[in-house]
Motif scaffolding. Sequence first.
Motif, mmCIF file in Angstrom:
data_model
loop_
_atom_site.group_PDB
_atom_site.id
_atom_site.type_symbol
_atom_site.label_atom_id
_atom_site.label_comp_id
_atom_site.label_asym_id
_atom_site.label_seq_id
_atom_site.Cartn_x
_atom_site.Cartn_y
_atom_site.Cartn_z
ATOM 1 N N ARG A 93 15.188 -56.375 85.324
ATOM 2 C CA ARG A 93 14.539 -57.262 84.384
ATOM 3 C C ARG A 93 13.166 -57.517 84.771
ATOM 4 N NH1 ARG A 93 17.540 -55.597 80.213
ATOM 5 N NH2 ARG A 93 19.693 -56.261 80.286
ATOM 6 N N ALA A 94 12.493 -57.893 83.947
ATOM 7 C CA ALA A 94 10.841 -58.405 83.964
ATOM 8 C C ALA A 94 10.524 -59.205 85.419
ATOM 9 C CB ALA A 94 10.301 -58.722 82.604
ATOM 10 N N SER A 95 11.532 -60.356 85.494
ATOM 11 C CA SER A 95 11.406 -61.282 86.442
ATOM 12 C C SER A 95 11.903 -60.741 87.881
ATOM 13 C CB SER A 95 12.103 -62.540 85.996
ATOM 14 O OG SER A 95 13.582 -62.295 85.847
ATOM 15 N N ALA A 96 12.144 -59.648 87.868
ATOM 16 C CA ALA A 96 12.873 -59.192 89.188
ATOM 17 C C ALA A 96 11.958 -58.632 90.299
ATOM 18 C CB ALA A 96 13.756 -57.722 88.942
ATOM 19 N N GLU A 97 12.215 -59.226 91.522
ATOM 20 C CA GLU A 97 11.482 -58.693 92.843
ATOM 21 C C GLU A 97 12.360 -58.160 93.681
ATOM 22 O OE1 GLU A 97 9.232 -62.192 94.342
ATOM 23 O OE2 GLU A 97 8.692 -62.840 92.340
ATOM 24 N N VAL A 98 12.552 -56.698 93.955
ATOM 25 C CA VAL A 98 13.337 -55.930 94.762
ATOM 26 C C VAL A 98 12.640 -55.265 95.659
ATOM 27 C CG1 VAL A 98 14.920 -54.267 94.464
ATOM 28 C CG2 VAL A 98 14.988 -56.038 92.658
ATOM 29 N N LYS A 99 13.335 -55.387 96.890
ATOM 30 C CA LYS A 99 12.749 -54.438 98.288
ATOM 31 C C LYS A 99 14.273 -53.845 98.545
ATOM 32 C CE LYS A 99 8.978 -57.198 99.906
ATOM 33 N NZ LYS A 99 8.517 -58.253 100.788
ATOM 34 N N ALA A 100 14.326 -52.412 98.134
ATOM 35 C CA ALA A 100 15.740 -51.881 98.291
ATOM 36 C C ALA A 100 15.681 -50.451 98.029
ATOM 37 C CB ALA A 100 16.694 -52.413 97.282
ATOM 38 N N ASP A 101 16.637 -49.743 98.487
ATOM 39 C CA ASP A 101 16.898 -48.319 98.301
ATOM 40 C C ASP A 101 18.099 -48.477 97.189
ATOM 41 O OD1 ASP A 101 15.153 -47.574 99.931
ATOM 42 O OD2 ASP A 101 16.587 -47.374 101.602
ATOM 43 N N ILE A 102 18.091 -47.819 96.317
ATOM 44 C CA ILE A 102 18.958 -47.893 95.164
ATOM 45 C C ILE A 102 19.355 -46.492 94.621
ATOM 46 C CG2 ILE A 102 18.937 -48.503 92.472
ATOM 47 C CD1 ILE A 102 16.467 -50.313 93.516
#
Length: 124
Positions: A93-102
């Motif tokens: 979603r627009a508010s997401a902050e992600v540092k990940a391998d997906i």
Amino acid sequence: MFSKTADPTAAPPRPSMGGGSNTRSILAADLKITGDIRSTGSVEVLGEVDGTLTAQSVLIGSDGRMIGDISAEEVEIKGHHEGRVASQGFTLRASAEVKADIGYSKLVIESGAQIEGRFYRNKV
């Protein structure tokens, strides 16, 4: 005219622990969990989790924070996540902050979402 009433000293009936995919667990905003979480239903993270999370579906709320790996059919992130994700459907979603391998089969990223990491499509 006559009816049988429940015994007031009897224990109340216990809910079924069948573990179907229709169960929903909410980890409240004031909750911080360190460790592994497993559920056969959906899990909504409004607080903080440091560990692994395995469930049918996972939602990290706007103020939710997760550090660790997620494995679920459906994953939706509105808050913060660092780690790895293994999913079929993945939504940022627009508010997401992600540092990940997906890992994903179906991917949705709303404008404004912040992502650092790698995406890889699951092999069919």
